[in-house]
Design a protein around this motif. Structure first.
Motif, PDB file in Angstrom:
ATOM      1  N   UNK A  55     -17.201 103.079 -30.908  1.00 50.07           N
ATOM      2  CA  UNK A  55     -17.076 102.492 -32.238  1.00 50.07           C
ATOM      3  C   UNK A  55     -16.125 103.337 -33.075  1.00 50.07           C
ATOM      4  N   UNK A  56     -15.569 102.741 -34.135  1.00 49.44           N
ATOM      5  CA  UNK A  56     -14.488 103.358 -34.901  1.00 49.44           C
ATOM      6  C   UNK A  56     -14.893 103.573 -36.347  1.00 49.44           C
ATOM      7  N   UNK A  57     -14.598 104.761 -36.856  1.00 47.49           N
ATOM      8  CA  UNK A  57     -14.692 105.049 -38.280  1.00 47.49           C
ATOM      9  C   UNK A  57     -13.933 106.315 -38.622  1.00 47.49           C
ATOM     10  N   UNK A  58     -14.026 107.312 -37.751  1.00 53.02           N
ATOM     11  CA  UNK A  58     -13.560 108.646 -38.091  1.00 53.02           C
ATOM     12  C   UNK A  58     -12.074 108.886 -37.819  1.00 53.02           C
ATOM     13  N   UNK A  59     -11.387 107.937 -37.167  1.00 52.13           N
ATOM     14  CA  UNK A  59      -9.964 108.128 -36.872  1.00 52.13           C
ATOM     15  C   UNK A  59      -9.199 108.261 -38.179  1.00 52.13           C
ATOM     16  N   UNK A  65      -6.126  97.178 -34.079  1.00 51.27           N
ATOM     17  CA  UNK A  65      -6.854  96.308 -34.993  1.00 51.27           C
ATOM     18  C   UNK A  65      -8.339  96.621 -34.914  1.00 51.27           C
ATOM     19  N   UNK A  66      -8.955  96.819 -36.068  1.00 50.45           N
ATOM     20  CA  UNK A  66     -10.376  97.138 -36.139  1.00 50.45           C
ATOM     21  C   UNK A  66     -11.074  96.102 -37.008  1.00 50.45           C
ATOM     22  N   UNK A  67     -12.174  95.545 -36.506  1.00 51.72           N
ATOM     23  CA  UNK A  67     -12.973  94.568 -37.244  1.00 51.72           C
ATOM     24  C   UNK A  67     -14.209  95.279 -37.776  1.00 51.72           C
ATOM     25  N   UNK A  68     -14.371  95.241 -39.063  1.00 58.66           N
ATOM     26  CA  UNK A  68     -15.479  95.926 -39.720  1.00 58.66           C
ATOM     27  C   UNK A  68     -16.798  95.198 -39.462  1.00 58.66           C
ATOM     28  N   UNK A 117     -12.912 102.596 -42.465  1.00 57.68           N
ATOM     29  CA  UNK A 117     -12.304 101.509 -41.688  1.00 57.68           C
ATOM     30  C   UNK A 117     -11.510 100.634 -42.639  1.00 57.68           C
ATOM     31  N   UNK A 118     -10.245 100.446 -42.318  1.00 59.00           N
ATOM     32  CA  UNK A 118      -9.375  99.573 -43.120  1.00 59.00           C
ATOM     33  C   UNK A 118      -9.444  99.922 -44.600  1.00 59.00           C
ATOM     34  N   UNK A 130     -16.474 100.089 -37.430  1.00 62.76           N
ATOM     35  CA  UNK A 130     -15.949  98.837 -36.908  1.00 62.76           C
ATOM     36  C   UNK A 130     -15.674  98.891 -35.420  1.00 62.76           C
ATOM     37  N   UNK A 131     -15.187  97.770 -34.909  1.00 64.07           N
ATOM     38  CA  UNK A 131     -14.897  97.613 -33.485  1.00 64.07           C
ATOM     39  C   UNK A 131     -13.393  97.516 -33.276  1.00 64.07           C
TER      40      UNK A 131
END
Length: 534
Positions: free
Chosen positions: A60-64, A80-83, A229-230, A237-238
């Protein structure tokens, strides 16, 4: 040795790729040496059952870091990341449930079902957490002051410490609380509902083989909320295509700058000549020359297996032997014929697109840890389930799904001399039983599964003890002391040896920060402008 490079990077995980990007952009000739046949380290997407793909380890994505995303122009290459519509969904033992996220007012309304007090105090809690998270964001892309650097280290410490010293006294108290207290002590000071405390306390045991009662576990909670995220702070997000899509794009960007990426090239040893790095030797026997070697592997692996003991001082070797690693993580992917139907909320909905947390109270989390210490794994483990196929149809056939099961409280080493290779299927069955208790029929919907015990994570990704953080996030292994005091600025104890992995500041997660910061130090060492910024 025939080929020569300005820098060699051990490991093609995301931090190695980020480091390579900045070095190559500054004009250095860089080569990455990756043990596996695919780039990405622990951030990879693989088919684990016919027609079913998913992120294998990180999921999962948040910290990038936004700076890394912008500098590498990842979005222009397909990032592309979907929250998540809501952050987390927590089934409760009494048939109720709690949803966290979706905006302050909505979360307050959820909390009010459990405690009006908790709903009312939530804005103040968020403000306190965000105040300290801003400090972390500010420090994430700065090299820690290095002990032993004389006046330079003192100046760096003063400059970075000024950020905290300038906070109001109330915020300074929050900093102290979050860096020293247990998650339970912290949360008990704010909330009264056990469900609410569990919703926040879960982050304190993610990648942390400890109880929420363990002093310092509050920081692990904080570590998981300083991302975005975004542009939305604290969101998760994913990554469309899975985590491997991120590292695939990073590799493409690096190759465009001339970085050479060698797969199936496991490094055996860092070569040292006259107290300076001379290059590396592969397991094949090939030797490659370079004045700089940058390790994107954990400190335990680097100094335990890749650097000769004779090239380390006795004190450094002893401290690295005592470096604590082992996150108590067990990772599964499952192919599903249908969505799970939770007893408390059976119909499809936004909760299927959130983090589904099976850990209803802090007491549940504490028992899971104590159980694992005694038996090797918890008989009621902590489980986070994500079902990314609900928003990404590239991962599973139509009408079917993949689920990530990120599970905590599984001992890095089993008691009684048992081997994880003999026990992992039993542990996996325990995890399935835990989900089945909340979502009857889940077991029957499983078409295939991928299992990675702590030993499996070490074998596949080089994560010693299965530690997704490359080392515990404890006060003695943070900031200038990560991995050890005197080498917190990404430089190893041998001239020309650097570290850019999660075993350095600011720690684990798909952040890119260690890679970015390490590249800065490598470039600074090669210039007269020691304050040069990338």
């Amino acid at each position: 040795m025939t080929k020569r490079y300005d820098a060699l990077i051990i490991g093609g995980g995301h931090n190695g790729l980020v480091c390579a990007f900045y070095l190559a952009r500054s004009g250095l000739k860089v080569r990455i040496l990756e043990r596996r046949g695919v780039v990405g380290g622990a951030a990879v997407t693989e088919e684990f059952h016919p027609g079913f793909r998913n992120s294998v380890a990180s999921y999962t994505v948040s910290l990038l870091q936004p700076k890394v995303i912008a500098d590498m122009k990842l979005a222009e290459h397909g990032y592309r990341v979907i929250e998540r519509p809501i952050s987390n969904f927590l089934p409760q033992e009494n048939g109720r449930y709690l949803k966290l996220g979706g905006g302050l007012e909505r979360t307050q309304a959820e909390f009010r079902r459990f405690s009006p007090h908790d709903a009312d105090i939530l804005p103040a809690y968020y403000d306190a957490l965000e105040g300290v998270a801003e400090v972390l964001r500010d420090l994430a892309l700065k090299s820690p002051p290095n002990a032993g650097d004389g006046w330079r280290g003192l100046i760096d410490a003063a400059l970075q410490g000024r950020r905290v010293a300038g906070l109001p006294i109330e915020a300074q108290r929050d900093v102290l609380d979050l860096f020293t207290k247990s998650a339970r002590t912290l949360l008990d000071g704010w909330f009264e509902s056990e469900a609410v405390k569990a919703a926040f306390g879960f982050d304190a045991v993610v990648g942390n083989y400890a109880s929420p009662d363990t002093p310092g576990s509050a920081y692990v909670l904080l570590h998981h909320v300083f991302g975005e995220v975004n542009g939305k702070k604290g969101a998760w997000g994913h990554s469309v295509g899975g985590m491997g899509q991120i590292t695939r794009i990073m590799a493409e960007v690096c190759r465009g700058l001339g970085v050479e990426i060698s797969l199936e090239s496991p490094v055996e040893q860092v070569l040292v000549d006259g107290g300076k790095v001379a290059g590396i030797r592969l397991e094949s026997g090939e030797e490659i020359a370079a004045p700089r070697v940058i390790a994107n592997v954990g400190p335990k692996l680097l100094y335990g297996k890749m650097v000769a003991a004779s090239d380390l001082s006795p004190d450094f070797a002893r401290r690295m032997k005592g470096f604590k690693a082992g996150s108590g993580t067990f990772r599964m992917n499952v192919a599903l014929s249908e969505l799970p139907r939770f007893t408390c909320l059976p119909e499809p909905g936004e909760h299927h697109r959130s983090g589904i947390i099976i850990a209803p109270t802090l007491d549940y989390m504490d028992r899971a840890f104590l159980d694992a210490k005694t038996h090797g794994w918890s008989r009621k483990p902590i489980v986070e389930m994500l079902i990314p196929s609900t928003i990404d149809d590239s991962l599973a056939p139509p009408g079917q799904h993949v689920a990530s099961l990120f599970c905590q409280q599984f001992a890095p080493e089993l008691p009684g001399g048992r081997d994880w290779d003999d026990e992992e299927d039993k542990a996996a069955d325990t995890i399935i039983d835990t989900v089945e208790a909340q979502a009857p029929g889940f077991r029957a919907s499983i078409l295939g599964r991928q299992i990675l015990s702590p030993k499996g994570l070490e074998r596949k990704f080089g994560l010693v003890g299965g530690d997704i953080m490359h080392g515990n996030l404890t006060l003695d292994q943070m900031w200038s002391a990560r991995p050890v005091l005197g080498h917190g600025s990404y430089r190893g104890p041998i001239r020309g040896l650097y570290m850019c992995g999660a075993g350095t500041h600011p720690g684990g997660g798909v952040t890119g920060a260690p890679g970015h910061n390490c590249a800065h130090e490598v470039i600074a060492d090669g210039t007269r402008m020691k304050r040069f910024r990338i």
